[in-house]
Design an enzyme around this catalytic site. Structure first.
Site, PDB file in Angstrom:
ATOM      1  N   ARG A   1      -2.175  55.264 -69.459  1.00 48.50           N
ATOM      2  CA  ARG A   1      -1.702  55.622 -68.124  1.00 48.50           C
ATOM      3  C   ARG A   1      -2.815  56.259 -67.303  1.00 48.50           C
ATOM      4  O   ARG A   1      -3.721  56.903 -67.842  1.00 48.50           O
ATOM      5  CB  ARG A   1      -0.529  56.626 -68.207  1.00 48.50           C
ATOM      6  CG  ARG A   1       0.742  56.098 -68.852  1.00 48.50           C
ATOM      7  CD  ARG A   1       1.424  55.040 -68.004  1.00 48.50           C
ATOM      8  NE  ARG A   1       2.685  54.592 -68.596  1.00 48.50           N
ATOM      9  CZ  ARG A   1       2.811  53.556 -69.413  1.00 48.50           C
ATOM     10  NH1 ARG A   1       1.730  52.855 -69.759  1.00 48.50           N
ATOM     11  NH2 ARG A   1       4.003  53.220 -69.879  1.00 48.50           N
TER      12      ARG A   1
ATOM     13  N   PRO B   1       1.434  55.825 -55.745  1.00 42.54           N
ATOM     14  CA  PRO B   1       0.615  56.648 -56.633  1.00 42.54           C
ATOM     15  C   PRO B   1       0.815  56.262 -58.088  1.00 42.54           C
ATOM     16  O   PRO B   1       1.862  55.722 -58.478  1.00 42.54           O
ATOM     17  CB  PRO B   1       1.142  58.067 -56.376  1.00 42.54           C
ATOM     18  CG  PRO B   1       2.547  57.872 -55.943  1.00 42.54           C
ATOM     19  CD  PRO B   1       2.622  56.529 -55.265  1.00 42.54           C
TER      20      PRO B   1
ATOM     21  N   LEU C   1       7.613  68.395 -56.711  1.00 39.30           N
ATOM     22  CA  LEU C   1       6.225  68.391 -57.168  1.00 39.30           C
ATOM     23  C   LEU C   1       5.235  68.084 -56.039  1.00 39.30           C
ATOM     24  O   LEU C   1       4.313  68.862 -55.768  1.00 39.30           O
ATOM     25  CB  LEU C   1       6.085  67.360 -58.295  1.00 39.30           C
ATOM     26  CG  LEU C   1       4.682  66.986 -58.772  1.00 39.30           C
ATOM     27  CD1 LEU C   1       3.982  68.193 -59.368  1.00 39.30           C
ATOM     28  CD2 LEU C   1       4.765  65.850 -59.785  1.00 39.30           C
ATOM     29  N   VAL C   2       5.404  66.959 -55.366  1.00 34.15           N
ATOM     30  CA  VAL C   2       4.460  66.555 -54.316  1.00 34.15           C
ATOM     31  C   VAL C   2       4.683  67.373 -53.054  1.00 34.15           C
ATOM     32  O   VAL C   2       3.726  67.733 -52.355  1.00 34.15           O
ATOM     33  CB  VAL C   2       4.572  65.041 -54.026  1.00 34.15           C
ATOM     34  CG1 VAL C   2       3.558  64.622 -52.978  1.00 34.15           C
ATOM     35  CG2 VAL C   2       4.367  64.233 -55.311  1.00 34.15           C
TER      36      VAL C   2
ATOM     37  N   TYR D   1      15.498  51.857 -60.576  1.00 34.77           N
ATOM     38  CA  TYR D   1      14.580  52.639 -59.740  1.00 34.77           C
ATOM     39  C   TYR D   1      13.546  51.730 -59.086  1.00 34.77           C
ATOM     40  O   TYR D   1      13.256  51.850 -57.891  1.00 34.77           O
ATOM     41  CB  TYR D   1      13.898  53.686 -60.608  1.00 34.77           C
ATOM     42  CG  TYR D   1      12.867  54.531 -59.902  1.00 34.77           C
ATOM     43  CD1 TYR D   1      13.244  55.650 -59.162  1.00 34.77           C
ATOM     44  CD2 TYR D   1      11.502  54.233 -59.987  1.00 34.77           C
ATOM     45  CE1 TYR D   1      12.301  56.443 -58.521  1.00 34.77           C
ATOM     46  CE2 TYR D   1      10.563  55.011 -59.344  1.00 34.77           C
ATOM     47  CZ  TYR D   1      10.966  56.115 -58.624  1.00 34.77           C
ATOM     48  OH  TYR D   1      10.020  56.889 -57.985  1.00 34.77           O
TER      49      TYR D   1
ATOM     50  N   ILE E   1       2.114  61.172 -61.503  1.00 38.08           N
ATOM     51  CA  ILE E   1       1.760  62.434 -60.842  1.00 38.08           C
ATOM     52  C   ILE E   1       2.109  63.612 -61.748  1.00 38.08           C
ATOM     53  O   ILE E   1       3.137  63.590 -62.427  1.00 38.08           O
ATOM     54  CB  ILE E   1       2.532  62.582 -59.514  1.00 38.08           C
ATOM     55  CG1 ILE E   1       2.481  61.286 -58.695  1.00 38.08           C
ATOM     56  CG2 ILE E   1       1.995  63.751 -58.700  1.00 38.08           C
ATOM     57  CD1 ILE E   1       3.578  61.192 -57.644  1.00 38.08           C
TER      58      ILE E   1
ATOM     59  N   GLY F   1      12.419  65.594 -49.779  1.00 39.12           N
ATOM     60  CA  GLY F   1      11.982  65.928 -51.134  1.00 39.12           C
ATOM     61  C   GLY F   1      10.859  66.949 -51.100  1.00 39.12           C
ATOM     62  O   GLY F   1      10.006  66.990 -51.985  1.00 39.12           O
ATOM     63  N   GLY F   2      10.884  67.791 -50.070  1.00 38.19           N
ATOM     64  CA  GLY F   2       9.750  68.671 -49.791  1.00 38.19           C
ATOM     65  C   GLY F   2       9.635  69.882 -50.680  1.00 38.19           C
ATOM     66  O   GLY F   2       8.674  70.651 -50.556  1.00 38.19           O
TER      67      GLY F   2
END
Length: 320
Positions: A214, A163, A12-13, A136, A166, A8-9
């Protein structure tokens, strides 16, 4: 030499990790950022081929099927099945390749719906998650179960981070996506529509009551913390990576911050016919603060400003 594979590179992260690694230029680490074009991780053979190519010693596992509240509500089966496949393939292949460490990314939405606050790492499995995203959530919870199972059987240091919400540059800006990028996308489009209409007369709709609370973490802050976990955190037990409890904001306050960043002069209204999801899921970062007491998080409004400016400047190439 560490060889770090980031699944998943390109998201976003992943993009945030790329930015921080580029700044640091570590001489003892080689990083490979894999996106969906590099491998379909729901396919075991494709996952194996990716690991054969990269030969990682360490993995940061970010890849997942993700979506916002309304997408989750309508597709729980798909979220469950696809994420179970992705996670099992990555962890098992990392085991087969003798990887020293895997750091997987979970989410605060995996916590029980009915719980006490603040939530912490010990409470992940204390009850069912919220019904809106159970597919999920259960798939992500099982990463923690698998991490412990790999440790018990093989002594592997497979761990996970949890986390809070994000946001930041390179997010997925579909209107039905996560709350901040979804709002940024919709406000941008609203400002482009009916250019002859004075902006003071335009109305931006906040989905739901605007009251849910949140915690939000800027993607570049999360990247710094995940790199620290990869290098320094030596436990299979998950760790919450979140801003402080005092940094919690309402969804309406998020809309106000985005409007301020756009210099939007119109009206904000709440559409209470749309679902709110969980009212709050306040997370404790006490464990993180005990280990890393001096970490400074980016101010929320400044991070929103940076995210909006990035989106405006990169609109043509942004994921919409």
């Amino acid at each position: 030499m560490k060889k770090v594979l980031v699944t998943g590179g390109t998201g976003l992260v992943g993009k945030a990790l790329q930015a921080i690694i580029k700044e640091q230029q570590p001489s003892d680490e080689e990083w490979f950022f894999a996106g969906s074009k590099d491998a379909d991780l729901t396919n075991a053979a494709a996952t194996q081929a990716l690991f054969d190519k990269v030969k990682p010693t360490h993995v940061i596992h970010l890849a997942a099927m993700v979506g916002g509240l309304f997408h989750n509500m309508n597709n729980n089966l798909d979220f469950l099945r696809n994420n179970l496949l992705i996670n099992d393939h990555v962890l098992q292949t990392a085991h087969e390749h003798g990887c020293h460490k895997v750091v997987s990314c979970l989410s605060t939405c995996i916590f029980p719906d009915k719980t006490t606050y603040p939530i912490d790492e010990t409470m992940v499995h204390n009850g069912p998650p919220h019904s809106s995203n159970y597919g999920y959530s259960y798939a992500k919870r099982l990463i923690d179960v698998q991490n412990h199972a790999y440790y018990d059987k093989h002594g592997h240091l497979f761990t996970s981070v949890i986390p809070c919400n994000i946001f930041g540059p390179h997010d997925n800006y579909r209107p039905e996506g996560h709350v901040i990028p979804g709002m940024i996308s919709r406000m941008y489009e609203l400002r482009q529509q009916q250019p002859e209409l004075p902006e003071e007369q335009k109305v931006f709709t906040v989905y739901g009551s605007g009251k849910p609370l949140r915690q939000f973490i800027y993607s570049l802050d999360l990247a710094k913390l995940m790199i620290w976990v990869l290098r320094e955190y030596q436990s299979v037990e998950p760790i919450v990576l979140s801003v402080d409890e005092a940094a919690e904001v309402s969804i309406y306050e998020v809309a106000e911050a985005i409007a301020a960043a756009f210099k939007f002069k119109g009206q904000l209204i709440c559409d209470t016919s749309k679902a709110d999801g969980q009212h709050k899921k306040t997370a404790s970062n006490a464990k993180l603060r005990a280990l890393l007491p001096d970490f400074e998080f980016t101010d929320f409004k400044s991070a929103i400003q940076s995210s909006v400016l990035w989106y405006i400047e990169n609109y043509a190439a942004a994921r919409n």
